[in-house]
Design a protein around this motif. Structure first.
Motif, PDB file in Angstrom:
ATOM      1  N   UNK A   1       0.190   4.198 -11.844  1.00  0.00           N
ATOM      2  CA  UNK A   1      -0.638   4.067 -10.648  1.00  0.00           C
ATOM      3  C   UNK A   1       0.204   4.391  -9.422  1.00  0.00           C
ATOM      4  N   UNK A   2      -0.169   5.454  -8.722  1.00  0.00           N
ATOM      5  CA  UNK A   2       0.549   5.878  -7.520  1.00  0.00           C
ATOM      6  C   UNK A   2      -0.359   5.755  -6.301  1.00  0.00           C
ATOM      7  N   UNK A   3       0.256   5.748  -5.149  1.00  0.00           N
ATOM      8  CA  UNK A   3      -0.490   5.662  -3.890  1.00  0.00           C
ATOM      9  C   UNK A   3      -1.528   4.531  -3.939  1.00  0.00           C
ATOM     10  N   UNK A   4      -1.068   3.374  -4.312  1.00  0.00           N
ATOM     11  CA  UNK A   4      -1.973   2.239  -4.481  1.00  0.00           C
ATOM     12  C   UNK A   4      -2.572   1.805  -3.158  1.00  0.00           C
ATOM     13  N   UNK A   5      -3.815   1.357  -3.222  1.00  0.00           N
ATOM     14  CA  UNK A   5      -4.563   0.922  -2.052  1.00  0.00           C
ATOM     15  C   UNK A   5      -4.973  -0.539  -2.232  1.00  0.00           C
ATOM     16  N   UNK A   6      -5.237  -1.227  -1.142  1.00  0.00           N
ATOM     17  CA  UNK A   6      -5.665  -2.625  -1.259  1.00  0.00           C
ATOM     18  C   UNK A   6      -6.896  -2.796  -2.160  1.00  0.00           C
ATOM     19  N   UNK A   7      -7.781  -1.812  -2.161  1.00  0.00           N
ATOM     20  CA  UNK A   7      -8.976  -1.910  -2.996  1.00  0.00           C
ATOM     21  C   UNK A   7      -8.682  -1.755  -4.487  1.00  0.00           C
ATOM     22  N   UNK A   8      -7.441  -1.438  -4.844  1.00  0.00           N
ATOM     23  CA  UNK A   8      -7.050  -1.413  -6.251  1.00  0.00           C
ATOM     24  C   UNK A   8      -6.682  -2.808  -6.769  1.00  0.00           C
ATOM     25  N   UNK A   9      -6.635  -3.767  -5.874  1.00  0.00           N
ATOM     26  CA  UNK A   9      -6.307  -5.128  -6.276  1.00  0.00           C
ATOM     27  C   UNK A   9      -7.343  -5.664  -7.257  1.00  0.00           C
ATOM     28  N   UNK A  10      -6.870  -6.107  -8.413  1.00  0.00           N
ATOM     29  CA  UNK A  10      -7.766  -6.587  -9.464  1.00  0.00           C
ATOM     30  C   UNK A  10      -6.930  -7.073 -10.649  1.00  0.00           C
TER      31      UNK A  10
ATOM     32  N   UNK B   1       0.838  -1.213   0.000  1.00  0.00           N
ATOM     33  CA  UNK B   1       0.000   0.000   0.000  1.00  0.00           C
ATOM     34  C   UNK B   1       0.867   1.254   0.000  1.00  0.00           C
ATOM     35  N   UNK B   2       0.451   2.225  -0.821  1.00  0.00           N
ATOM     36  CA  UNK B   2       1.224   3.445  -0.973  1.00  0.00           C
ATOM     37  C   UNK B   2       2.254   3.374  -2.080  1.00  0.00           C
ATOM     38  N   UNK B   3       2.474   2.205  -2.621  1.00  0.00           N
ATOM     39  CA  UNK B   3       3.461   2.032  -3.680  1.00  0.00           C
ATOM     40  C   UNK B   3       2.929   2.399  -5.052  1.00  0.00           C
ATOM     41  N   UNK B   4       3.769   2.180  -6.064  1.00  0.00           N
ATOM     42  CA  UNK B   4       3.433   2.547  -7.436  1.00  0.00           C
ATOM     43  C   UNK B   4       3.701   1.383  -8.389  1.00  0.00           C
TER      44      UNK B   4
END
Length: 120
Positions: A82-91, A14-17
């Motif tokens: 994609x920056x500041x990735x969140x767990x809900x971006x998992x797909x 989380x928070x990564x790019x």
């Protein structure tokens, strides 16, 4: 025949790019809109971002300010930063393109999908 080949998915905290890329190849006369969609387990496929040939862009509200879509018309490629990735971006992320072939017929094409997992 036209192919869309994606690359760049993976596991990130989380928070990564991550940067996704999609290259179109084959019998291509012109490419109109290109975009990225995603599908999480148990959910419907949703639009993430789209970009027209004239660089007009549109984003899902959930990714505005974090994701940036861009394209290189000379190389028939589209990217998603994609920056500041969140767990809900998992797909699974899918590339999509509206392409006119040398037969002058416009068709909708999809890539095979690339997994993005956001987890600590």
């Amino acid at each position: 025949q036209v192919q869309l080949v994606e690359s760049g998915g993976g596991l990130v905290q989380p928070g990564g790019s991550l940067r996704l890329s999609c290259a179109a190849s084959g019998s291509i006369f012109s490419i109109y809109a290109m975009g990225w969609y995603r599908q999480a387990p148990g959910k419907q496929r949703e639009l993430v971002a789209i970009i027209t040939r004239d660089d007009y862009t549109r984003y899902a509200d959930s990714v505005k300010g974090r994701f940036t879509i861009s394209r290189d018309n000379a190389k028939n490629t589209v990217h998603l930063q994609m920056n500041n990735l969140k767990p809900e971006d998992t797909a699974v992320y899918y590339c999509n393109a509206d392409i006119q072939g040398h037969d002058y017929v416009r068709r909708d094409y999809w890539g095979q999908g690339t997994q993005v997992t956001v987890s600590s």
